[in-house]
Design a protein around this motif. Structure first.
Motif, PDB file in Angstrom:
ATOM      1  N   THR B  27       4.947   5.012   0.926  1.00  0.00           N
ATOM      2  CA  THR B  27       5.544   5.743   2.341  1.00  0.00           C
ATOM      3  C   THR B  27       5.843   4.627   3.226  1.00  0.00           C
ATOM      4  OG1 THR B  27       3.249   5.821   3.049  1.00  0.00           O
ATOM      5  CG2 THR B  27       4.228   7.689   1.600  1.00  0.00           C
ATOM      6  N   SER B  28       6.212   5.127   4.356  1.00  0.00           N
ATOM      7  CA  SER B  28       6.646   4.111   5.375  1.00  0.00           C
ATOM      8  C   SER B  28       5.190   3.242   5.675  1.00  0.00           C
ATOM      9  CB  SER B  28       7.004   4.812   6.607  1.00  0.00           C
ATOM     10  OG  SER B  28       6.176   5.740   7.061  1.00  0.00           O
ATOM     11  N   ILE B  29       5.134   2.168   6.321  1.00  0.00           N
ATOM     12  CA  ILE B  29       4.118   1.359   6.935  1.00  0.00           C
ATOM     13  C   ILE B  29       4.280   0.620   8.040  1.00  0.00           C
ATOM     14  CG2 ILE B  29       3.307   0.788   4.421  1.00  0.00           C
ATOM     15  CD1 ILE B  29       4.743  -1.889   4.594  1.00  0.00           C
ATOM     16  N   ASN B  30       3.228   0.268   8.766  1.00  0.00           N
ATOM     17  CA  ASN B  30       3.327  -0.561   9.982  1.00  0.00           C
ATOM     18  C   ASN B  30       3.231  -2.047   9.639  1.00  0.00           C
ATOM     19  OD1 ASN B  30       3.489   1.704  11.937  1.00  0.00           O
ATOM     20  ND2 ASN B  30       1.153   2.075  11.674  1.00  0.00           N
ATOM     21  N   ASN B  31       2.616  -2.252   8.656  1.00  0.00           N
ATOM     22  CA  ASN B  31       2.313  -3.512   8.071  1.00  0.00           C
ATOM     23  C   ASN B  31       1.722  -3.538   6.569  1.00  0.00           C
ATOM     24  OD1 ASN B  31      -0.861  -4.026   7.990  1.00  0.00           O
ATOM     25  ND2 ASN B  31      -0.662  -3.294   9.881  1.00  0.00           N
ATOM     26  N   LEU B  32       1.941  -4.873   6.092  1.00  0.00           N
ATOM     27  CA  LEU B  32       1.458  -4.938   4.790  1.00  0.00           C
ATOM     28  C   LEU B  32       0.519  -6.136   4.716  1.00  0.00           C
ATOM     29  CD1 LEU B  32       2.991  -3.956   1.347  1.00  0.00           C
ATOM     30  CD2 LEU B  32       1.900  -6.364   1.707  1.00  0.00           C
ATOM     31  N   GLN B  33      -0.611  -6.172   4.097  1.00  0.00           N
ATOM     32  CA  GLN B  33      -1.476  -7.385   4.009  1.00  0.00           C
ATOM     33  C   GLN B  33      -1.624  -7.837   2.679  1.00  0.00           C
ATOM     34  OE1 GLN B  33      -5.099  -5.405   6.020  1.00  0.00           O
ATOM     35  NE2 GLN B  33      -3.408  -3.974   6.525  1.00  0.00           N
ATOM     36  N   TRP B  34      -1.847  -9.020   2.378  1.00  0.00           N
ATOM     37  CA  TRP B  34      -2.229  -9.735   1.247  1.00  0.00           C
ATOM     38  C   TRP B  34      -3.934 -10.068   1.256  1.00  0.00           C
ATOM     39  CZ3 TRP B  34       0.167  -9.176  -3.553  1.00  0.00           C
ATOM     40  CH2 TRP B  34       1.467  -8.956  -3.743  1.00  0.00           C
ATOM     41  N   TYR B  35      -4.704  -9.944   0.168  1.00  0.00           N
ATOM     42  CA  TYR B  35      -5.987 -10.279  -0.034  1.00  0.00           C
ATOM     43  C   TYR B  35      -6.159 -11.065  -1.039  1.00  0.00           C
ATOM     44  CZ  TYR B  35      -7.221  -7.136   4.030  1.00  0.00           C
ATOM     45  OH  TYR B  35      -7.454  -6.632   5.377  1.00  0.00           O
ATOM     46  N   ARG B  36      -7.172 -11.930  -1.155  1.00  0.00           N
ATOM     47  CA  ARG B  36      -7.495 -12.661  -2.468  1.00  0.00           C
ATOM     48  C   ARG B  36      -8.988 -12.260  -2.660  1.00  0.00           C
ATOM     49  NH1 ARG B  36      -8.032 -17.993  -1.038  1.00  0.00           N
ATOM     50  NH2 ARG B  36     -10.042 -17.868  -0.969  1.00  0.00           N
ATOM     51  N   GLN B  37      -9.312 -12.080  -3.920  1.00  0.00           N
ATOM     52  CA  GLN B  37     -10.590 -11.784  -4.440  1.00  0.00           C
ATOM     53  C   GLN B  37     -11.100 -12.751  -5.528  1.00  0.00           C
ATOM     54  OE1 GLN B  37     -11.697  -7.983  -6.403  1.00  0.00           O
ATOM     55  NE2 GLN B  37     -13.709  -8.144  -5.311  1.00  0.00           N
ATOM     56  N   ASN B  38     -12.124 -13.699  -5.401  1.00  0.00           N
ATOM     57  CA  ASN B  38     -12.759 -14.508  -6.283  1.00  0.00           C
ATOM     58  C   ASN B  38     -13.696 -13.597  -7.046  1.00  0.00           C
ATOM     59  OD1 ASN B  38     -11.796 -16.478  -3.900  1.00  0.00           O
ATOM     60  ND2 ASN B  38     -11.695 -17.528  -5.791  1.00  0.00           N
ATOM     61  N   SER B  39     -13.784 -13.869  -8.194  1.00  0.00           N
ATOM     62  CA  SER B  39     -14.781 -13.396  -9.193  1.00  0.00           C
ATOM     63  C   SER B  39     -15.947 -13.097  -8.603  1.00  0.00           C
ATOM     64  CB  SER B  39     -15.040 -14.054 -10.542  1.00  0.00           C
ATOM     65  OG  SER B  39     -15.583 -13.370 -11.523  1.00  0.00           O
ATOM     66  N   CYS B  89      -2.502  -6.135  -2.370  1.00  0.00           N
ATOM     67  CA  CYS B  89      -1.693  -5.915  -1.437  1.00  0.00           C
ATOM     68  C   CYS B  89      -2.407  -4.624  -0.965  1.00  0.00           C
ATOM     69  CB  CYS B  89      -0.318  -5.708  -1.481  1.00  0.00           C
ATOM     70  SG  CYS B  89       0.021  -4.214  -2.644  1.00  0.00           S
ATOM     71  N   ALA B  90      -2.224  -4.467   0.623  1.00  0.00           N
ATOM     72  CA  ALA B  90      -2.994  -3.222   1.300  1.00  0.00           C
ATOM     73  C   ALA B  90      -1.898  -2.936   2.253  1.00  0.00           C
ATOM     74  CB  ALA B  90      -4.310  -3.637   1.851  1.00  0.00           C
ATOM     75  N   THR B  91      -1.823  -1.649   2.647  1.00  0.00           N
ATOM     76  CA  THR B  91      -1.065  -1.084   3.734  1.00  0.00           C
ATOM     77  C   THR B  91      -2.228  -0.417   4.583  1.00  0.00           C
ATOM     78  OG1 THR B  91      -0.841   1.005   2.076  1.00  0.00           O
ATOM     79  CG2 THR B  91       0.819  -0.791   2.090  1.00  0.00           C
ATOM     80  N   ASP B  92      -1.378  -0.106   5.755  1.00  0.00           N
ATOM     81  CA  ASP B  92      -2.238   0.418   6.752  1.00  0.00           C
ATOM     82  C   ASP B  92      -2.529   1.999   6.817  1.00  0.00           C
ATOM     83  OD1 ASP B  92       0.273   1.081   9.452  1.00  0.00           O
ATOM     84  OD2 ASP B  92       0.581   0.225   7.278  1.00  0.00           O
TER      85      ASP B  92
END
Lengths: 115, 108
Positions: B27-39, B89-92
């Motif tokens: 769906t439409s978004i305001n922003n998109l974020q990227w995150y990293r997760q180490n084990s 990735c994460a959206t708002d």
């Protein structure tokens, strides 16, 4: 700042027991989120608070799950009674009002194992 | 269902190579974020791109956003063994919703 602090780091319990997970958000953050991560379902948002008030709990799996935020520096996620399918890593995250939808700060998580 | 869906699910490369991960959303978004997760750790915010931006850089990271295709890509250049992690990735939509992640392995 120490970041988001979660306790315990690991929890092993038997089916039917009550489990309480704890979270201390970053000081000054207005938003607090509880997530659950499993291999099957990925990262799921359970509930989030704004200024200590629950805003959206639609992700809470069922009535066995409850979350509270009695003050700005503390939140709990309780499972009663616990079941093996609740085994997962539970994350708490916080953010400021300005960046609530832009940047979350995560704790290290609680690894829950229900036997 | 998850708002963000990463692709590929797993990626293995040699140190020094570039790594590209993709994210699609619905769906439409305001922003998109990227995150990293180490084990064994929590997620760490890497970069945010707003819906009116097409490309953004931060160090060795380059993010693109195509709102017409509802997709984003994360490029890590000159990868290092320390980049080994899962990337989300994460959206708002009023609250960040995450995809299932791409597991990146960088071999030394």
């Amino acid at each position: 700042d120490a970041g988001v602090i979660q306790s315990p780091r690991h929890e092993v319990t038997e089916m039917g027991q009550e489990v309480t997970l704890r979270c201390k958000p970053i000081s000054g953050h207005d938003y607090l989120f509880w997530y659950r991560q499993t291999m099957m379902r990925g990262l799921e948002l359970l509930i989030y608070f704004n200024n200590n008030v629950p805003i959206d709990d639609s992700g809470m799996p069922e009535d066995r799950f409850s979350a509270k935020m009695p003050n700005a520096s503390f939140s709990t996620l309780k499972i009663q009674p616990s079941e093996p399918r609740d085994s997962a890593v539970y994350f708490c995250a916080s953010s400021s009002a300005l960046t609530a939808n832009e940047k979350l700060f995560f704790g290290s998580g609680t690894q829950l194992s229900v036997l | 269902s998850q708002q963000g869906e990463e692709d590929p699910q797993a990626l293995s490369i040699q140190e020094g190579e570039n790594a590209t991960m993709n994210c699609s959303y619905k769906t439409s978004i305001n922003n998109l974020q990227w995150y990293r997760q180490n084990s064994g750790r929590g997620l760490v915010h890497l970069i945010l791109i707003r819906s009116n931006e097409r490309e953004k850089h931060s160090g060795r990271l380059r993010v693109t956003l195509d709102t017409s295709k509802k997709s984003s890509s994360l490029l890590i250049t000159a990868s290092r063994a320390a980049d080994t992690a899962s990337y989300f990735c994460a959206t708002d939509r009023g609250k960040s919703t995450f995809g299932d992640g791409t597991t990146l392995t960088v071999k030394p």
